[in-house]
Design a protein around this motif. Structure first.
Motif, PDB file in Angstrom:
ATOM      1  N   LEU A 155     -38.935  -1.460  22.991  1.00  0.00           N
ATOM      2  CA  LEU A 155     -39.000  -2.857  23.400  1.00  0.00           C
ATOM      3  C   LEU A 155     -39.608  -3.675  22.263  1.00  0.00           C
ATOM      4  CD1 LEU A 155     -40.176  -2.540  27.101  1.00  0.00           C
ATOM      5  CD2 LEU A 155     -37.893  -3.126  26.270  1.00  0.00           C
ATOM      6  N   ALA A 156     -38.813  -4.561  21.701  1.00  0.00           N
ATOM      7  CA  ALA A 156     -39.261  -5.383  20.572  1.00  0.00           C
ATOM      8  C   ALA A 156     -40.392  -6.305  21.007  1.00  0.00           C
ATOM      9  CB  ALA A 156     -38.090  -6.193  20.036  1.00  0.00           C
ATOM     10  N   ASN A 157     -41.346  -6.486  20.141  1.00  0.00           N
ATOM     11  CA  ASN A 157     -42.457  -7.421  20.339  1.00  0.00           C
ATOM     12  C   ASN A 157     -43.404  -7.060  21.485  1.00  0.00           C
ATOM     13  OD1 ASN A 157     -41.434  -9.035  18.216  1.00  0.00           O
ATOM     14  ND2 ASN A 157     -39.993  -9.969  19.646  1.00  0.00           N
ATOM     15  N   ILE A 158     -43.338  -5.861  22.006  1.00  0.00           N
ATOM     16  CA  ILE A 158     -44.279  -5.433  23.043  1.00  0.00           C
ATOM     17  C   ILE A 158     -45.356  -4.582  22.377  1.00  0.00           C
ATOM     18  CG2 ILE A 158     -44.599  -4.067  25.145  1.00  0.00           C
ATOM     19  CD1 ILE A 158     -43.163  -6.755  25.589  1.00  0.00           C
ATOM     20  N   THR A 159     -46.607  -4.970  22.614  1.00  0.00           N
ATOM     21  CA  THR A 159     -47.755  -4.253  22.055  1.00  0.00           C
ATOM     22  C   THR A 159     -48.672  -3.838  23.200  1.00  0.00           C
ATOM     23  OG1 THR A 159     -49.160  -6.214  21.855  1.00  0.00           O
ATOM     24  CG2 THR A 159     -47.657  -5.730  19.999  1.00  0.00           C
ATOM     25  N   ALA A 160     -49.720  -3.138  22.876  1.00  0.00           N
ATOM     26  CA  ALA A 160     -50.695  -2.733  23.883  1.00  0.00           C
ATOM     27  C   ALA A 160     -51.323  -3.935  24.577  1.00  0.00           C
ATOM     28  CB  ALA A 160     -51.774  -1.859  23.257  1.00  0.00           C
ATOM     29  N   ASN A 170     -39.087  -8.012  29.568  1.00  0.00           N
ATOM     30  CA  ASN A 170     -38.354  -7.207  28.593  1.00  0.00           C
ATOM     31  C   ASN A 170     -37.747  -5.959  29.209  1.00  0.00           C
ATOM     32  OD1 ASN A 170     -38.613  -8.169  25.556  1.00  0.00           O
ATOM     33  ND2 ASN A 170     -40.450  -8.802  26.646  1.00  0.00           N
ATOM     34  N   VAL A 171     -38.459  -5.338  30.127  1.00  0.00           N
ATOM     35  CA  VAL A 171     -37.922  -4.153  30.806  1.00  0.00           C
ATOM     36  C   VAL A 171     -36.687  -4.536  31.616  1.00  0.00           C
ATOM     37  CG1 VAL A 171     -38.382  -2.488  32.675  1.00  0.00           C
ATOM     38  CG2 VAL A 171     -40.069  -2.834  30.853  1.00  0.00           C
ATOM     39  N   ASN A 172     -36.784  -5.578  32.421  1.00  0.00           N
ATOM     40  CA  ASN A 172     -35.650  -5.972  33.260  1.00  0.00           C
ATOM     41  C   ASN A 172     -34.454  -6.443  32.444  1.00  0.00           C
ATOM     42  OD1 ASN A 172     -36.717  -5.319  35.817  1.00  0.00           O
ATOM     43  ND2 ASN A 172     -38.014  -7.127  35.710  1.00  0.00           N
ATOM     44  N   ALA A 173     -34.686  -7.041  31.281  1.00  0.00           N
ATOM     45  CA  ALA A 173     -33.586  -7.490  30.427  1.00  0.00           C
ATOM     46  C   ALA A 173     -32.832  -6.331  29.795  1.00  0.00           C
ATOM     47  CB  ALA A 173     -34.131  -8.412  29.336  1.00  0.00           C
ATOM     48  N   ASN A 174     -33.444  -5.151  29.756  1.00  0.00           N
ATOM     49  CA  ASN A 174     -32.831  -3.989  29.108  1.00  0.00           C
ATOM     50  C   ASN A 174     -32.609  -2.808  30.042  1.00  0.00           C
ATOM     51  OD1 ASN A 174     -32.716  -4.708  26.105  1.00  0.00           O
ATOM     52  ND2 ASN A 174     -34.793  -5.313  26.676  1.00  0.00           N
TER      53      ASN A 174
END
Length: 187
Positions: A155-160, A170-174
């Motif tokens: 997932l792009a641009n997802i950090t801790a 982001n999860v639902n979009a992918n």
């Protein structure tokens, strides 16, 4: 006679195809969640200040039959009955490699126990890492553990430090598909 034979053969083929399809359903399970309840070890610890005396140990999870094209997974533990009006995210893990078919129990906040590029993201407790269930005294809450198969490896641009809402978007979009475990926890 030939028409009857063709009809019977078609019905048999249809039934067999249906039984093969039924065995390929994306599923999620845990040997540590029994009778739809978390174990004491998996409940919130006294350090969180909600009155529970668990150990905040994440449960072992296993899955099978991911959708075709799965490149990674995301996991969320969510209390839909938390008295916030929005529910409460207890745990999020993203970028779980597609080659994984399980998560070990007891993953620590520093990601010890995760494989590959998997990371835990911020929860509604404000920090990354598993925080166990702790419904208010006298209540039963419905917790939903959701594993989502994703069409991207990361997932792009997802950090801790990403918020639960940003991770969820982001999860639902992918998403390619989901598998769930329902837990009903009382106190």
């Amino acid at each position: 006679m030939n028409t009857k034979f063709n009809t019977i053969t078609s019905i048999a083929a249809f039934c067999f195809a249906g039984s093969v399809h039924a065995s390929t359903v994306f599923t999620l399970s845990s040997p540590q969640i029994t009778q739809s309840h978390f174990a004491q070890d998996q409940l919130s610890s006294t350090a969180y200040g909600f009155g529970c005396e668990g150990n905040n140990r994440s449960p072992k999870l296993m899955w099978s039959n991911p959708p075709a094209g799965t490149q990674s997974y995301a996991l969320q533990v969510y209390d839909r009955d938390a008295p916030t009006g929005l529910g409460w995210v207890h745990w999020q893990v993203v970028n779980i490699p597609a080659s994984s078919l399980s998560l070990v129990g007891g993953i620590t906040p520093d990601n010890k126990g995760l494989t590959g590029s998997a990371i835990q993201t911020r929860t509604d407790f404000g920090v990354p890492g598993y925080a166990g269930a702790c419904p208010p005294a006298g209540q039963t809450h419905h917790y939903i553990i959701t594993l989502t198969a994703l069409k991207v490896a990361k997932l792009a641009n997802i950090t801790a430090d990403s918020t639960p809402a940003m991770v969820g978007y982001n999860v639902n979009a992918n998403a390619l598909g989901t598998a769930h475990i329902d837990v009903y926890q009382s106190r």
